[in-house]
Write a protein that holds these residues in place. Structure first.
Motif, PDB file in Angstrom:
ATOM      1  N   UNK A   1       6.795  -8.214  19.854  1.00  0.00           N
ATOM      2  CA  UNK A   1       7.052  -7.963  18.431  1.00  0.00           C
ATOM      3  C   UNK A   1       6.277  -6.749  17.936  1.00  0.00           C
ATOM      4  N   UNK A   2       5.016  -6.628  18.378  1.00  0.00           N
ATOM      5  CA  UNK A   2       4.196  -5.492  17.951  1.00  0.00           C
ATOM      6  C   UNK A   2       4.756  -4.168  18.472  1.00  0.00           C
ATOM      7  N   UNK A   3       5.151  -4.163  19.744  1.00  0.00           N
ATOM      8  CA  UNK A   3       5.698  -2.935  20.322  1.00  0.00           C
ATOM      9  C   UNK A   3       7.015  -2.564  19.654  1.00  0.00           C
ATOM     10  N   UNK A   4       7.861  -3.573  19.431  1.00  0.00           N
ATOM     11  CA  UNK A   4       9.136  -3.308  18.762  1.00  0.00           C
ATOM     12  C   UNK A   4       8.914  -2.735  17.369  1.00  0.00           C
TER      13      UNK A   4
ATOM     14  N   UNK B   1       5.755  13.941  28.609  1.00  0.00           N
ATOM     15  CA  UNK B   1       4.762  14.745  29.338  1.00  0.00           C
ATOM     16  C   UNK B   1       3.363  14.501  28.796  1.00  0.00           C
ATOM     17  N   UNK B   2       3.248  14.400  27.470  1.00  0.00           N
ATOM     18  CA  UNK B   2       1.943  14.139  26.874  1.00  0.00           C
ATOM     19  C   UNK B   2       1.370  12.804  27.302  1.00  0.00           C
ATOM     20  N   UNK B   3       2.239  11.793  27.399  1.00  0.00           N
ATOM     21  CA  UNK B   3       1.778  10.469  27.821  1.00  0.00           C
ATOM     22  C   UNK B   3       1.244  10.504  29.246  1.00  0.00           C
ATOM     23  N   UNK B   4       1.946  11.228  30.120  1.00  0.00           N
ATOM     24  CA  UNK B   4       1.497  11.316  31.512  1.00  0.00           C
ATOM     25  C   UNK B   4       0.180  12.080  31.629  1.00  0.00           C
TER      26      UNK B   4
ATOM     27  N   UNK C   1       1.300   4.240  33.824  1.00  0.00           N
ATOM     28  CA  UNK C   1       2.466   4.817  33.157  1.00  0.00           C
ATOM     29  C   UNK C   1       3.165   3.768  32.296  1.00  0.00           C
ATOM     30  N   UNK C   2       3.648   4.195  31.134  1.00  0.00           N
ATOM     31  CA  UNK C   2       4.372   3.328  30.189  1.00  0.00           C
ATOM     32  C   UNK C   2       3.527   2.159  29.702  1.00  0.00           C
ATOM     33  N   UNK C   3       2.227   2.366  29.613  1.00  0.00           N
ATOM     34  CA  UNK C   3       1.342   1.335  29.061  1.00  0.00           C
ATOM     35  C   UNK C   3       1.308   1.497  27.544  1.00  0.00           C
TER      36      UNK C   3
ATOM     37  N   UNK D   1       3.056   6.785  24.709  1.00  0.00           N
ATOM     38  CA  UNK D   1       4.129   5.972  25.294  1.00  0.00           C
ATOM     39  C   UNK D   1       5.044   5.455  24.187  1.00  0.00           C
ATOM     40  N   UNK D   2       4.455   5.029  23.083  1.00  0.00           N
ATOM     41  CA  UNK D   2       5.260   4.603  21.940  1.00  0.00           C
ATOM     42  C   UNK D   2       6.086   5.778  21.427  1.00  0.00           C
ATOM     43  N   UNK D   3       5.449   6.961  21.366  1.00  0.00           N
ATOM     44  CA  UNK D   3       6.173   8.153  20.924  1.00  0.00           C
ATOM     45  C   UNK D   3       7.318   8.482  21.878  1.00  0.00           C
ATOM     46  N   UNK D   4       7.096   8.265  23.182  1.00  0.00           N
ATOM     47  CA  UNK D   4       8.151   8.503  24.173  1.00  0.00           C
ATOM     48  C   UNK D   4       9.336   7.571  23.933  1.00  0.00           C
ATOM     49  N   UNK D   5       9.052   6.317  23.656  1.00  0.00           N
ATOM     50  CA  UNK D   5      10.121   5.355  23.363  1.00  0.00           C
ATOM     51  C   UNK D   5      10.820   5.673  22.045  1.00  0.00           C
TER      52      UNK D   5
END
Length: 411
Positions: free
Chosen positions: A77-80, A256-259, A270-272, A278-282
């Motif tokens: 729920x928090x991630x969504x 790229x920034x997340x990596x 990755x994708x943590x 990672x949230x910005x990537x999603x």
């Protein structure tokens, strides 16, 4: 030969097109309601109690030890919430600048089209029939600008609604994946159907309403009417440019920034979700790949429909004011909505997915079923809505055509 009439009367066309559009919108809302029934609550069934229904015995997620249902649901729920908030904020910011472009470009359209005849308010000879008088250039400029704005707004709306259902369904699909692949597939498929049906039905309905409203002014000048309608496709494609490019650049920068920050500097996997990038990537995936793609699909649909309408307007359909064959492209779209509705029911209600390996064959079945049904549908629509013979403008000459040529060319 060019004046034979269609089997489907004009009143049938005027009923069929808007009804199919409304059915598409209603069906998308039903799919949204079904997705919303998946609650963000801890309700995982055990394998002993699930009896293989909808693939409960084939789990998609290997969960970490020490995580209980409440922790997992709260994290989902928090991630969504973070992704949805970020995507909505990005689109609202993007749409502010897109709105400025939309207004500026609309002004340019009006100025360029109106200046063709020095903003004349006098009727002028038609392009393809010099013996007939058409509406002035100023009218074309005004109505083209209006149709451009309609297309632009509908395109933005299509992308925004697609993004909202995607961010609404992502956590629900994750929680359903804990029960099995079947549940996850149905939830994901239904959420995709919401965007698809809303996009097609809204585009069809707005285009149909615009044509009928423009007819009140243009009356017998169908050449000018459908020339003005072309702005609808231009508006959709213009907005798609911003959605696809803007969202794509954003998501790649965030990826790229997340990596770089997570994996190189902080040693975060990755994708943590602990990594804000990672949230910005999603967020970028939603605004670029979903909202941008929604606008892009609408733009392609609107452009192809408007182009076909322009070609039809300078054929015998436009010359003799045959409304049903003129709207042949819209009738095809209407039947397509009904065919997709039936095909969707095959995927969500008739075919059960019990294992991951069954997903690809199921999607192929949808493709085969929709192709067969759509082929039959197009054949029927061509038979009842297009005269057995007609003429079409072909590089300065009127070319004789039979209705089965149209069906053959579509394939």
């Amino acid at each position: 030969m060019g004046t034979s009439s269609a089997l489907l009367p004009e009143i049938g066309t005027e009923i069929l097109v808007p009804v199919c559009a409304v059915v598409g919108i209603a069906f998308s809302l039903v799919q949204w309601l079904l997705v919303s029934r998946v609650k963000l609550t801890s309700d995982r069934r055990s394998p002993q109690n699930s009896a293989n229904k909808n693939g409960y015995n084939d789990y998609l997620i290997e969960e970490e030890e020490g995580l209980n249902d409440h922790t997992i649901v709260a994290k989902c729920a928090d991630i969504q919430s973070a992704i949805s908030e970020g995507a909505t904020s990005f689109l609202f910011t993007e749409y502010k600048y897109v709105g400025i472009f939309m207004i500026a470009f609309a002004i340019l359209i009006f100025l360029f089209l109106g200046s063709v005849e020095s903003f004349s308010t006098k009727s002028q000879p038609c392009t393809y029939n010099k013996e007939k008088m058409c509406k002035p250039a100023l009218a074309t400029a005004i109505f083209s600008t209006v149709s451009f704005l309609l297309g632009a707004v509908t395109s933005l709306l299509s992308g925004f609604l697609g993004m909202k259902i995607a961010t609404y369904a992502n956590a629900r699909t994750t929680l359903e994946a804990r029960k099995g692949v079947g549940k996850a597939f149905i939830t994901a498929f239904r959420s995709g159907a919401v965007m698809g049906f809303l996009l097609a039905a809204n585009g069809l309905l707005v285009l149909y309403i615009a044509i009928n409203l423009f007819k009140l002014y243009y009356k017998s000048d169908w050449e000018g009417l459908f020339e003005s309608i072309t702005g609808y496709g231009l508006g959709g494609s213009s907005m798609a440019l911003f959605g696809r490019v803007g969202g794509g650049i954003y998501t790649k920068a965030a990826d790229v920034g997340a990596d770089l920050v997570g994996k190189v500097e902080r040693n975060i996997p990755e994708d943590d979700p602990r990594n804000p990038a990672v949230i910005a990537d999603n967020v970028g995936d939603n605004v670029g790949d979903i909202a941008g793609m929604g606008s892009d699909l609408f733009g392609s649909y609107a452009e192809s429909s408007c182009a076909a309408l322009v070609v039809a307007s300078i054929s015998s359909f436009g010359l003799y004011h045959q409304f049903t064959p003129m709207l042949y492209p819209l009738l095809i779209s209407s039947v397509g909505i009904l065919v997709c509705l039936i095909t969707t029911l095959f995927a969500t209600d008739l075919f059960e997915i019990k294992a991951v390996k069954e997903i690809e064959p199921s999607l192929k079945k949808q493709l085969i079923i929709s192709t067969i049904l759509m082929t039959v549908g197009i054949a029927i629509v061509t038979w009842i809505s297009v005269p057995s013979s007609f003429t079409i403008y072909n590089f300065g000459t009127q070319k004789f055509v039979r209705n089965w040529y149209v069906f053959y060319d579509l394939f």
